[in-house]
Write a protein that holds these residues in place. Structure first.
Motif, short mmCIF file in Angstrom:
data_model
loop_
_atom_site.label_atom_id
_atom_site.label_comp_id
_atom_site.label_asym_id
_atom_site.label_seq_id
_atom_site.Cartn_x
_atom_site.Cartn_y
_atom_site.Cartn_z
N HIS A 137 0.50 -0.88 -0.39
CA HIS A 137 -0.43 0.43 -0.43
C HIS A 137 0.88 0.81 -0.04
CE1 HIS A 137 -3.12 2.98 1.86
NE2 HIS A 137 -3.97 2.35 1.41
N PRO A 138 0.32 2.47 -0.45
CA PRO A 138 0.94 3.18 -0.83
C PRO A 138 1.72 4.09 0.35
CG PRO A 138 -0.39 3.87 -2.97
CD PRO A 138 -0.94 2.53 -2.31
N SER A 139 0.72 3.83 1.50
CA SER A 139 1.25 4.14 2.79
C SER A 139 1.91 3.90 3.76
CB SER A 139 -0.39 4.34 3.67
OG SER A 139 -0.72 3.13 4.33
N ASN A 140 2.24 2.59 3.88
CA ASN A 140 2.94 1.49 3.83
C ASN A 140 4.92 2.15 3.69
OD1 ASN A 140 5.11 -0.08 4.91
ND2 ASN A 140 3.48 -2.04 4.54
N PRO A 141 5.31 2.61 4.88
CA PRO A 141 6.83 3.26 4.79
C PRO A 141 7.49 2.08 4.55
CG PRO A 141 6.26 2.33 6.66
CD PRO A 141 5.15 2.40 6.47
N VAL A 142 7.51 1.29 4.36
CA VAL A 142 8.19 -0.05 4.16
C VAL A 142 9.15 0.24 2.52
CG1 VAL A 142 9.41 -2.28 3.42
CG2 VAL A 142 7.97 -2.04 6.22
N PHE A 144 -0.20 -10.57 3.54
CA PHE A 144 0.40 -11.44 2.55
C PHE A 144 -0.57 -12.55 1.36
CE2 PHE A 144 0.87 -14.74 5.83
CZ PHE A 144 1.34 -16.00 5.27
N VAL A 145 -0.53 -11.68 0.03
CA VAL A 145 -1.46 -12.04 -0.94
C VAL A 145 -0.64 -13.10 -2.31
CG1 VAL A 145 -3.24 -11.57 -2.41
CG2 VAL A 145 -2.78 -10.17 -0.84
N GLN A 146 -1.25 -14.39 -2.97
CA GLN A 146 -0.88 -15.31 -3.80
C GLN A 146 -1.08 -15.39 -4.56
OE1 GLN A 146 0.34 -19.22 -2.59
NE2 GLN A 146 -1.82 -19.26 -1.50
N ARG A 147 -1.35 -16.00 -5.93
CA ARG A 147 -1.61 -15.91 -6.86
C ARG A 147 -3.05 -17.67 -6.48
NH1 ARG A 147 -1.41 -13.75 -11.70
NH2 ARG A 147 -3.87 -15.01 -12.28
N ALA A 203 -1.60 -19.38 5.86
CA ALA A 203 -1.93 -18.24 6.36
C ALA A 203 -2.54 -17.24 4.92
CB ALA A 203 -1.23 -17.75 7.29
N ALA A 204 -1.38 -17.66 3.64
CA ALA A 204 -1.10 -16.38 2.80
C ALA A 204 -3.21 -16.49 1.66
CB ALA A 204 -0.72 -17.14 1.22
N GLU A 205 -3.21 -14.98 1.25
CA GLU A 205 -4.23 -14.78 0.75
C GLU A 205 -4.37 -15.40 -0.51
OE1 GLU A 205 -6.25 -11.02 1.11
OE2 GLU A 205 -6.41 -11.25 3.59
N THR A 206 -5.51 -15.76 -1.16
CA THR A 206 -4.79 -16.10 -2.63
C THR A 206 -6.39 -15.83 -3.42
OG1 THR A 206 -4.97 -18.64 -2.48
CG2 THR A 206 -5.35 -17.76 -4.19
N ALA A 207 -5.43 -14.73 -4.45
CA ALA A 207 -6.23 -13.23 -5.59
C ALA A 207 -5.92 -14.55 -6.97
CB ALA A 207 -5.52 -12.27 -5.30
N ALA A 208 -6.87 -13.98 -7.83
CA ALA A 208 -7.70 -15.06 -8.96
C ALA A 208 -7.06 -14.31 -9.90
CB ALA A 208 -9.00 -15.34 -9.09
N SER A 209 -6.50 -13.43 -10.15
CA SER A 209 -5.25 -12.46 -10.76
C SER A 209 -4.32 -11.12 -10.72
CB SER A 209 -6.75 -12.02 -12.14
OG SER A 209 -7.71 -11.04 -11.42
N ASN A 210 -3.65 -11.01 -11.57
CA ASN A 210 -2.94 -9.32 -11.61
C ASN A 210 -3.83 -8.56 -11.32
OD1 ASN A 210 -0.04 -9.80 -12.26
ND2 ASN A 210 -1.40 -11.41 -13.44
N ASN A 237 -2.10 -2.79 5.17
CA ASN A 237 -0.83 -4.24 6.15
C ASN A 237 -0.94 -5.40 5.38
OD1 ASN A 237 -0.61 -2.04 8.31
ND2 ASN A 237 -2.09 -3.41 9.01
N ALA A 238 -0.89 -5.16 3.40
CA ALA A 238 -1.20 -6.36 2.18
C ALA A 238 0.30 -5.79 1.77
CB ALA A 238 -2.83 -6.02 1.77
N ILE A 239 0.80 -6.93 1.21
CA ILE A 239 1.90 -7.36 -0.21
C ILE A 239 1.29 -8.34 -0.65
CG2 ILE A 239 2.87 -9.16 1.73
CD1 ILE A 239 5.59 -7.66 0.53
N GLY A 240 1.90 -8.49 -1.85
CA GLY A 240 1.84 -8.96 -3.19
C GLY A 240 2.32 -8.48 -4.22
N PHE A 241 2.47 -9.92 -5.13
CA PHE A 241 3.28 -9.70 -6.62
C PHE A 241 2.04 -9.38 -7.52
CE2 PHE A 241 3.13 -13.78 -4.46
CZ PHE A 241 2.34 -14.59 -5.72
N VAL A 242 2.74 -8.62 -8.62
CA VAL A 242 1.91 -9.00 -9.93
C VAL A 242 3.30 -8.82 -10.64
CG1 VAL A 242 -0.52 -7.36 -9.34
CG2 VAL A 242 1.84 -5.96 -9.49
N GLY A 243 2.62 -8.43 -12.04
CA GLY A 243 3.70 -8.24 -13.03
C GLY A 243 3.74 -7.15 -13.67
N LEU A 244 4.72 -6.22 -13.95
CA LEU A 244 5.33 -4.87 -13.88
C LEU A 244 4.44 -4.02 -14.23
CD1 LEU A 244 7.70 -3.07 -13.34
CD2 LEU A 244 8.82 -3.86 -15.67
N GLY A 245 3.58 -4.39 -15.62
CA GLY A 245 2.73 -3.78 -16.43
C GLY A 245 1.71 -3.50 -15.46
N PHE A 246 1.33 -3.89 -14.64
CA PHE A 246 0.15 -4.05 -13.14
C PHE A 246 0.27 -3.13 -12.53
CE2 PHE A 246 -0.41 -8.30 -15.87
CZ PHE A 246 -2.38 -7.66 -15.83
#
Length: 270
Positions: free
Chosen positions: A113-118, A149-152, A175-182, A194-203
Motif C-alpha cells: 500500500h502507498p502508505s506503507n513506509p517500508v 500476504f497475498v499469493q496467486r 495463512a496466505a490469501e489467494t487472488a485470481a489475477s494480477n 498492511n498487505a503485500i503481493g506480487f504482480v507483473g510489472l505492467g500492472f
C-alpha cells in the motif's frame, strides 16, 4: 490513458466469448496468462483493425492456457512461465507440438500500500514473509501491524515463478490469501494498508507502491539488464510453427507497432 491501453478494453469484450473451434477460418483463439493478457488484448484489437480477423482472448491462467493448447481449443496459449515437461508430453500424446515464442520480458513486482513506509526488502525477507516466519511489518522496519500476504492461484504462471524465484523448495504458509489475477492482487493491496503481493510489472500503477528488492527497483531498464532479480520472459505457445494469420499475430512483437504496444503497457521488449 494512451491509445493501446484504451483499445484493450474492446479486446477484453471479445475475450468473454467461448473459445470454440480453434481452427475456424478468419478467427484466432487465445487463452492463458493474466499477465500476458494485456499484451494479447492490445495485439488482438490492433490485429482486428488491420486485418478484420477476429481474435478472442481469455485469461484463465497459464496452466489452463497450456491445457487449451493441448486440447486443441486455442490457437495460442499465453503463458508467464515455460511449459512444463509433463505438459509437453501430454501435448505430444494428443498430437500437439508446442512451440515457444518469447513475446516480452517482465519483472515480478512486489507491491505494498502507498502508505506503507517500508520501501525495500530482500528476497530472504520476502521468502520469510510468505513462509510465515516474518508476521509483523515492524520486523522489517515498518509499523506494528500484522502482514497480510497475498499469493496467486495454483494454475498461475506468476505464482509458479514466485515460488521458483523466491520460495525455492519451501511452501507458502496457509495463512496466505489467494487472488485470481494480477488485477485482483493489485486491488487487494491497494485497499489494504498492511498487505503485500506480487504482480507483473505492467500492472503497477499509483494505487500501489513497488518495493526495491535486493537494492534494485523494478523497471524496464533493470528488467532488461537483469539487475532486478525477479525477472522472467513471457510466452505465447503455438501448435507447431505458426502459419498464416497466426504467424502474422505471433510476429507482432518484432514489429515497431508491437514493440510500442509492449512498452506502453509497461512491459519490456526482449
Amino acid at each position: 490513458m494512451n491509445l493501446f491501453k484504451k483499445i484493450i478494453f474492446g479486446a477484453a469484450v471479445m475475450g468473454l466469448m467461448a473459445a470454440g473451434d480453434a481452427s475456424a477460418a478468419g478467427k484466432i483463439v487465445i487463452d492463458g496468462s493474466t499477465t500476458v493478457g494485456p499484451i494479447a488484448k492490445a495485439f488482438a484489437a490492433y490485429f482486428h483493425k488491420k486485418t478484420g480477423i477476429d481474435v478472442t482472448v481469455s485469461e484463465s491462467g497459464s496452466g489452463n492456457g497450456a491445457k487449451s493448447l493441448i486440447n486443441k481449443t486455442c490457437d495460442i496459449a499465453d503463458m508467464s512461465r515455460p511449459m512444463e515437461p509433463k505438459e509437453i508430453a501430454a501435448a505430444k500424446a494428443n498430437g500437439v507440438n508446442p512451440v515457444e515464442h518469447v513475446v516480452a520480458l517482465d519483472g515480478l513486482s512486489m507491491i505494498v500500500h502507498p502508505s506503507n513506509p517500508v520501501a525495500k526488502l530482500t528476497t530472504a525477507q520476502i521468502h520469510d514473509i510468505y513462509l510465515g516466519k516474518i508476521t509483523n511489518w515492524k520486523q522489517v522496519g515498518g509499523p506494528n501491524a500484522q502482514i497480510v500476504f497475498v499469493q496467486r492461484e495454483s494454475n498461475s504462471g506468476t505464482q509458479e515463478c514466485f515460488e521458483k524465484l523466491v520460495m525455492k523448495d519451501d511452501k507458502i504458509a496457509p495463512a496466505a490469501e489467494t487472488a485470481a489475477s494480477n488485477g485482483a492482487v493489485k486491488s487487494r493491496v491497494a485497499s489494504t494498508p498492511n498487505a503485500i503481493g506480487f504482480v507483473g510489472l505492467g500492472f503497477v500503477d499509483k494505487s500501489v507502491k513497488p518495493l526495491i528488492v535486493n537494492g534494485v527497483k523494478p523497471s524496464i531498464a533493470t528488467v532488461r539488464n537483469g539487475s532486478y532479480v525477479l525477472h522472467r520472459p513471457l510466452f505465447m505457445y503455438t501448435n507447431g510453427q505458426p502459419k498464416g494469420d497466426v504467424a502474422k499475430f505471433i510476429n507482432l512483437p518484432k514489429t515497431p507497432d508491437g514493440k510500442r504496444m509492449i512498452s506502453e503497457l509497461g512491459f519490456v521488449n526482449k
